[in-house]
Design a protein around this motif. Structure first.
Motif, PDB file in Angstrom:
ATOM      1  N   TRP A 161       0.535  -1.213   0.035  1.00 61.53           N
ATOM      2  CA  TRP A 161       0.015   0.162  -0.002  1.00 61.53           C
ATOM      3  C   TRP A 161       0.744   1.829  -0.260  1.00 61.53           C
ATOM      4  N   SER A 162       2.486   1.373   0.403  1.00 59.07           N
ATOM      5  CA  SER A 162       3.413   2.109   0.185  1.00 59.07           C
ATOM      6  C   SER A 162       4.579   1.578  -0.446  1.00 59.07           C
ATOM      7  N   VAL A 163       4.577   2.780  -1.579  1.00 60.49           N
ATOM      8  CA  VAL A 163       5.567   2.600  -1.637  1.00 60.49           C
ATOM      9  C   VAL A 163       6.492   2.859  -0.318  1.00 60.49           C
ATOM     10  N   ASP A 164       7.095   3.957  -0.111  1.00 62.04           N
ATOM     11  CA  ASP A 164       8.056   4.284   0.858  1.00 62.04           C
ATOM     12  C   ASP A 164       8.394   2.525   2.318  1.00 62.04           C
ATOM     13  N   ALA A 165       7.194   2.403   2.227  1.00 62.05           N
ATOM     14  CA  ALA A 165       6.879   1.414   2.764  1.00 62.05           C
ATOM     15  C   ALA A 165       7.731   0.222   2.776  1.00 62.05           C
ATOM     16  N   CYS A 166       7.528   0.108   1.308  1.00 63.25           N
ATOM     17  CA  CYS A 166       8.349  -1.185   0.758  1.00 63.25           C
ATOM     18  C   CYS A 166       9.954  -1.567   0.791  1.00 63.25           C
ATOM     19  N   VAL A 167       9.989   0.357   0.272  1.00 61.21           N
ATOM     20  CA  VAL A 167      11.820   1.009   0.145  1.00 61.21           C
ATOM     21  C   VAL A 167      12.370   0.107   1.331  1.00 61.21           C
ATOM     22  N   GLU A 168      11.437   0.536   3.030  1.00 60.91           N
ATOM     23  CA  GLU A 168      12.341   0.603   3.900  1.00 60.91           C
ATOM     24  C   GLU A 168      11.624  -1.026   4.344  1.00 60.91           C
ATOM     25  N   GLU A 169      11.077  -2.027   4.141  1.00 57.39           N
ATOM     26  CA  GLU A 169      10.788  -3.561   4.481  1.00 57.39           C
ATOM     27  C   GLU A 169      11.479  -4.189   3.578  1.00 57.39           C
ATOM     28  N   ALA A 170      12.266  -3.412   2.322  1.00 60.87           N
ATOM     29  CA  ALA A 170      13.324  -4.262   1.603  1.00 60.87           C
ATOM     30  C   ALA A 170      13.996  -4.656   2.085  1.00 60.87           C
ATOM     31  N   LYS A 171      14.799  -3.478   2.826  1.00 64.22           N
ATOM     32  CA  LYS A 171      16.348  -3.176   3.133  1.00 64.22           C
ATOM     33  C   LYS A 171      15.859  -3.830   4.491  1.00 64.22           C
ATOM     34  N   ARG A 172      14.836  -4.003   4.886  1.00 63.87           N
ATOM     35  CA  ARG A 172      14.740  -4.770   6.433  1.00 63.87           C
ATOM     36  C   ARG A 172      15.035  -6.339   6.479  1.00 63.87           C
ATOM     37  N   VAL A 173      14.078  -6.808   5.492  1.00 62.73           N
ATOM     38  CA  VAL A 173      14.341  -7.999   4.776  1.00 62.73           C
ATOM     39  C   VAL A 173      15.580  -8.840   4.460  1.00 62.73           C
ATOM     40  N   ALA A 174      16.284  -7.463   3.700  1.00 59.75           N
ATOM     41  CA  ALA A 174      17.577  -7.873   2.920  1.00 59.75           C
ATOM     42  C   ALA A 174      18.495  -7.845   4.713  1.00 59.75           C
ATOM     43  N   ALA A 175      19.360  -7.057   5.427  1.00 61.49           N
ATOM     44  CA  ALA A 175      19.380  -7.359   6.458  1.00 61.49           C
ATOM     45  C   ALA A 175      19.394  -8.245   7.253  1.00 61.49           C
ATOM     46  N   GLN A 176      18.243  -9.095   6.985  1.00 59.24           N
ATOM     47  CA  GLN A 176      17.434 -10.473   7.513  1.00 59.24           C
ATOM     48  C   GLN A 176      18.465 -11.310   6.948  1.00 59.24           C
ATOM     49  N   GLY A 177      18.538 -11.308   5.444  1.00 54.66           N
ATOM     50  CA  GLY A 177      19.243 -12.452   4.971  1.00 54.66           C
ATOM     51  C   GLY A 177      18.058 -12.843   4.171  1.00 54.66           C
ATOM     52  N   PRO A 198       7.004   5.839 -12.088  1.00 57.88           N
ATOM     53  CA  PRO A 198       8.530   6.121 -12.277  1.00 57.88           C
ATOM     54  C   PRO A 198       8.040   5.760  -9.925  1.00 57.88           C
ATOM     55  N   ALA A 199       6.814   6.144  -9.660  1.00 59.27           N
ATOM     56  CA  ALA A 199       7.390   5.930  -7.973  1.00 59.27           C
ATOM     57  C   ALA A 199       7.327   5.035  -7.402  1.00 59.27           C
ATOM     58  N   TRP A 200       7.975   3.925  -8.323  1.00 59.94           N
ATOM     59  CA  TRP A 200       7.576   2.882  -7.597  1.00 59.94           C
ATOM     60  C   TRP A 200       9.623   2.583  -7.819  1.00 59.94           C
ATOM     61  N   ASP A 201      10.205   3.326  -8.569  1.00 56.60           N
ATOM     62  CA  ASP A 201      12.074   3.443  -8.586  1.00 56.60           C
ATOM     63  C   ASP A 201      12.306   3.942  -7.112  1.00 56.60           C
ATOM     64  N   PRO A 202      12.525   3.660  -6.456  1.00 55.17           N
ATOM     65  CA  PRO A 202      13.314   3.291  -4.844  1.00 55.17           C
ATOM     66  C   PRO A 202      13.026   2.004  -4.516  1.00 55.17           C
ATOM     67  N   PHE A 203      11.535   1.520  -4.622  1.00 61.75           N
ATOM     68  CA  PHE A 203      11.583  -0.298  -4.388  1.00 61.75           C
ATOM     69  C   PHE A 203      12.478  -0.578  -5.293  1.00 61.75           C
ATOM     70  N   TRP A 204      12.691  -0.257  -6.539  1.00 62.60           N
ATOM     71  CA  TRP A 204      12.816  -0.769  -7.642  1.00 62.60           C
ATOM     72  C   TRP A 204      14.675  -1.042  -7.198  1.00 62.60           C
ATOM     73  N   GLU A 205      15.264  -0.349  -6.906  1.00 59.85           N
ATOM     74  CA  GLU A 205      16.517   0.503  -6.947  1.00 59.85           C
ATOM     75  C   GLU A 205      16.786  -0.030  -5.828  1.00 59.85           C
ATOM     76  N   VAL A 206      16.240  -0.185  -4.408  1.00 59.73           N
ATOM     77  CA  VAL A 206      16.514  -1.335  -3.503  1.00 59.73           C
ATOM     78  C   VAL A 206      16.931  -2.835  -4.298  1.00 59.73           C
ATOM     79  N   CYS A 207      15.391  -3.523  -4.408  1.00 59.40           N
ATOM     80  CA  CYS A 207      15.814  -4.789  -4.936  1.00 59.40           C
ATOM     81  C   CYS A 207      16.931  -5.200  -6.020  1.00 59.40           C
ATOM     82  N   GLU A 208      17.157  -3.870  -6.704  1.00 58.77           N
ATOM     83  CA  GLU A 208      18.899  -4.414  -7.514  1.00 58.77           C
ATOM     84  C   GLU A 208      19.740  -4.640  -6.595  1.00 58.77           C
TER      85      GLU A 208
END
Length: 389
Positions: A161-177, A198-208
């Motif tokens: 529901w939130s690009v920003d929340a996806c960005v932060e959660e992707a970073k968090r789970v990445a840190a968990q492995g 393009p609003a999703w670009d910050p999320f794609w950037e983290v996933c990449e």
């Protein structure tokens, strides 16, 4: 044990794990224990309830019973409780035992009760509460990976529901492995922009950057599941309806593939990886051909701006899962059209289309027709590389 897997560690890239009844209530802060997903009796049957709202039947989540017998969808997924289902549907130790019996080294797992992409949590207006539910699920996923030595790879869901929340959660789970993320194909169902925005670009950037492949499972959105009941005609036999609906859900992956490849995002994120989960590979060659033809016919100016042909983005940025397609006269020819480095293998255990009880044996005749390198890549090497296993 089948001989087709003698020289590779087999990785099953689509299975389902029914959530523990106390997954959320045992982990939530006291202030949220009576709100988080839990099982309650409604009209004499167990249902999952979230913050007072029923989100679905709390069944076993599979078609294999505790006597190891496979049953049709209507007499299993919609009726069975945990006392009837095979324990490997929800118990980690039992799952590992089945994996060993089937010759499978590791499995990816996707959710059941909260929706295949977590979309069943979308109806609550309290975003902080929804995020807590998502994070509890994702923390458990990280624990399964660690407890099993990387054999159970549960895909964390994203707060779509939130690009920003996806960005932060992707970073968090990445840190968990985490080895990837599980994303709905239609975040617009939940009030966020669609994925071509393009609003999703910050999320794609983290996933990449974090090497997190983005997974689109069939049926992982409210839009996809709302269409499920419209695919079949009402007069069809009740047992035939899920056969039609399930078959048509596969086609939704073509919709996602087209939208991603024609959105321009893959020029901005050339190393971003996507996975089309549980839709097979037979449709892919036609879709690759038609996306090039249609966009050249209808949007020549936009076509000229792509760095690659739309079909070429698939070879660079996509994987797809393969399991029951055994009736092709030339499986190697199909594999070569899709690309043998782009195909992952799955069983869909314990869902209605699963290969069980002998998944490798069931595919042995067809898989034996493949070149040894193609077979090894599909059964395990591609997944080992993609998921860093």
């Amino acid at each position: 044990m089948t001989s087709i897997a003698d020289d590779v560690k087999v990785i099953d890239c689509d299975t389902h794990l029914t959530e523990a009844a106390d997954l959320w209530t045992s982990r939530a802060p006291d202030a949220y224990k009576d709100r988080v997903p839990r099982i309650e009796q409604v009209d004499g049957r167990d249902h999952w309830v979230v913050d007072g709202e029923v989100i679905g039947f709390a069944g076993g989540g599979g078609v294999i019973n505790n006597r190891e017998e496979k049953h049709p969808f209507l007499s299993s997924m919609l009726e069975w409780g945990r006392d009837t289902i095979h324990p490997a549907a929800f118990d980690i130790d039992a799952r590992l035992k089945v994996m060993d019996e089937c010759g499978v080294h590791a499995q990816l797992t996707f959710p059941n009760s909260i929706g295949l992409g977590g979309e069943n949590l979308a109806g609550n207006s309290d975003e902080r509460f929804r995020l807590l539910c998502v994070q509890i699920f994702n923390d458990a996923a990280a624990e399964y990976f660690e407890q099993t030595g990387g054999r159970i790879v549960s895909m964390p869901i994203m707060p779509a529901w939130s690009v920003d929340a996806c960005v932060e959660e992707a970073k968090r789970v990445a840190a968990q492995g985490a080895r990837g993320v599980n994303m709905t194909s239609d975040p617009s169902d939940q009030g966020a922009p669609d994925l071509a925005n393009p609003a999703w670009d910050p999320f794609w950037e983290v996933c990449e950057a974090e090497h997190l492949p983005v997974h689109f499972h069939i049926g992982a959105s409210l839009t996809a599941m709302n269409f499920y009941s419209k695919y079949f005609w009402e007069s069809q036999d009740e047992f035939v309806k899920p056969a039609i609906g399930g078959s048509m859900l596969f086609i939704n992956s073509a919709r996602v593939l087209l939208n991603i490849n024609l959105a321009g995002m893959l020029d901005r994120f050339p190393e971003l990886q996507f996975v089309a989960v549980e839709s097979g590979i037979g449709y892919i060659p036609f879709m690759l051909e038609t996306m090039d033809y249609e966009v050249w016919e209808n949007a020549p100016e936009q076509f000229s701006k792509y760095e690659l042909k739309p079909s070429e983005y698939f070879a660079r940025n996509w994987h797809a899962t393969f399991w029951f397609e055994r009736h092709f006269d030339d499986l190697q020819g199909l594999v070569d059209k899709v690309g043998d480095t782009n195909i992952l293998w799955e069983t869909d255990f314990p869902h209605p289309t699963c290969l069980y009880p002998n998944p490798l044996g069931e595919m042995e005749d067809k898989m034996a027709t493949l070149r040894p390198e193609s077979r090894r890549r599909i059964l395990g090497e591609n997944a080992a590389k993609l998921y860093r296993l």
